[in-house]
Write an enzyme that holds these catalytic residues in place. Structure first.
Site, PDB file in Angstrom:
ATOM      1  N   ASP A   9       5.157   0.788  16.352  1.00  0.00           N
ATOM      2  CA  ASP A   9       4.015   1.336  17.107  1.00  0.00           C
ATOM      3  C   ASP A   9       4.375   1.612  18.561  1.00  0.00           C
ATOM      4  OD1 ASP A   9       2.507   1.037  14.833  1.00  0.00           O
ATOM      5  OD2 ASP A   9       1.559  -0.820  15.470  1.00  0.00           O
ATOM      6  N   CYS A  38     -12.316   1.849  -1.627  1.00  0.00           N
ATOM      7  CA  CYS A  38     -12.183   1.800  -0.169  1.00  0.00           C
ATOM      8  C   CYS A  38     -13.109   2.791   0.514  1.00  0.00           C
ATOM      9  CB  CYS A  38     -10.731   2.048   0.242  1.00  0.00           C
ATOM     10  SG  CYS A  38     -10.048   3.634  -0.288  1.00  0.00           S
ATOM     11  N   SER A  55       0.555   6.208   0.120  1.00  0.00           N
ATOM     12  CA  SER A  55      -0.566   6.272   1.051  1.00  0.00           C
ATOM     13  C   SER A  55      -1.861   6.253   0.255  1.00  0.00           C
ATOM     14  CB  SER A  55      -0.473   7.544   1.904  1.00  0.00           C
ATOM     15  OG  SER A  55      -1.514   7.574   2.855  1.00  0.00           O
ATOM     16  N   CYS A  94     -14.549   4.533  12.716  1.00  0.00           N
ATOM     17  CA  CYS A  94     -13.875   3.348  12.178  1.00  0.00           C
ATOM     18  C   CYS A  94     -14.117   2.125  13.064  1.00  0.00           C
ATOM     19  CB  CYS A  94     -12.383   3.629  12.054  1.00  0.00           C
ATOM     20  SG  CYS A  94     -11.405   2.236  11.486  1.00  0.00           S
TER      21      CYS A  94
END
EC number: 1.17.99.6
Length: 370
Positions: free
Chosen positions: A135, A195, A153, A215
């Site tokens: 990251d 999900c 994914s 989110c």
């Protein structure tokens, strides 16, 4: 140099360094560029301006480190023992913190281990151009992980592995040697949409596409402003991140508990009472969050998130007294305190004029001085 033998040795070294799985892929991510641009054009990155600023560089690892021809993608499990998902989420008087953040900040640990892996490879080949990433630079780590065979994914956009679920961190080591590549992982989600349907705020707009602005992880971690009214009740007691899309995933039934004690729950979170956490002053917050990923959001944002959670908690005279005593210290906090107090007052059997006015303001989204 026998690069096939070296690749096998690299995976063995990685295991010894604490990684749970390692794969190797080339650097061609061109098929993801159009998708990335559509996501940016839709504004789904919210206030994360750095995502748009770096643009297509995220899909071009060889531009991050010229000479790169392979990416070693590695994962490290983080699921702590006794995760207590259900009991924590079901108790609105306690703060819920995403399970990846209960222990030590993973960035430095994973990066250091990747650096050690690079050093071992360099000792074997004599000269190596390499650079570890966790990251720490604009790179599409999930497509790289899928291409390297670490998983696919999922519809929530996270990497899933049929043997380990999704409770793991990812890191990359860019190298300039022609290692053999692994077989990309195939998608195993099938027709499951658990999900997507369980997201509290409807942030998963289509399969594999997340609108960060909706989110809870973005709202509590990346977003520093006033949390939109439409999302506050949906946040519940989630004060740092959200695990809901992973909790309902059938593949996470197979997840392994981490062997890294650094990722275990800190003692300070054994009883995460909302008011207790909120009453930490800045010095206490910084001290208690030393070495934690949570520290980077800062004390004010920490308190903002806790105020929303207190608004969603059952009626409590202790919560009301705490919120009222903190009014007037910050415009950002005051905005959320008024909403939280209105939420608490609504649960009273009788409300006075002051309470009714606050409730009316919040329900109609009127200015604070209405």
């Amino acid at each position: 140099m026998d690069y096939h033998q070296l690749a096998d040795q690299i995976k063995l070294w990685a295991k010894q360094l604490g990684f749970d799985k390692v794969g190797i892929c080339d650097v061609d991510l061109s098929e993801h560029e159009a998708e990335l641009q559509r996501w940016l054009d839709a504004g789904y990155h919210g206030d994360m301006d750095w995502m748009a600023r770096h643009g297509m560089l995220r899909a071009r690892p060889d531009e991050l480190l010229p000479g790169t021809i392979r990416v070693i993608s590695a994962r490290m499990n983080y699921l702590p023992p006794q995760a207590q998902f259900a009991s924590n989420l079901d108790d609105p008087s306690q703060a819920y913190i995403s399970r990846y953040a209960l222990g030590r900040d993973y960035h430095k640990l994973v990066r250091n281990q990747l650096k050690k892996l690079g050093e071992k490879i360099e000792q074997a080949v004599g000269q190596l151009g390499y650079r570890p990433f966790v990251d720490s630079a604009p790179i599409l780590e999930r497509p790289l992980a899928q291409k390297a065979g670490l998983g696919w994914s999922g519809k929530h956009s996270l990497i899933l592995d049929k043997d380990a679920g999704s409770w793991f961190f990812l890191g990359e080591l860019l190298v300039d040697i022609p290692l053999p590549v692994d077989t990309p992982a195939s998608n195993e989600c099938g027709k499951c949409q658990a999900c997507m349907t369980s997201c509290p705020t409807g942030a998963i707009t289509e399969e594999g596409v997340v609108d960060a602005r909706r989110c809870i992880s973005y709202l509590t971690i990346e977003f520093a402003g006033v949390i939109p009214l439409e999302f506050r009740q949906a946040m519940g007691n989630r004060i740092y991140g959200c695990d809901d899309c992973q909790l309902v995933c059938p593949w996470n039934r197979f997840s392994d508990v981490t062997e890294q004690t650094d990722f275990h729950r800190r003692d300070i979170f054994n009883d995460p009472d909302l008011v207790t956490l909120f009453e930490w002053d800045e010095e206490t917050f910084l001290r208690n969050m030393q070495g934690s990923a949570i520290r980077r959001i800062g004390h004010e944002q920490w308190q903002r998130n806790l105020i929303v959670a207190m608004g969603n908690a059952p009626y409590s005279g202790r919560i009301i007294a705490t919120l009222e005593s903190h009014q007037g210290r910050s415009e950002l906090l005051d905005t959320h305190i008024e909403w939280a107090l209105a939420q608490q007052y609504q649960q009273l059997p009788q409300t006075n004029n002051k309470h009714q006015r606050l409730i009316r303001i919040i329900q109609k989204g009127l200015p604070r001085d209405a």
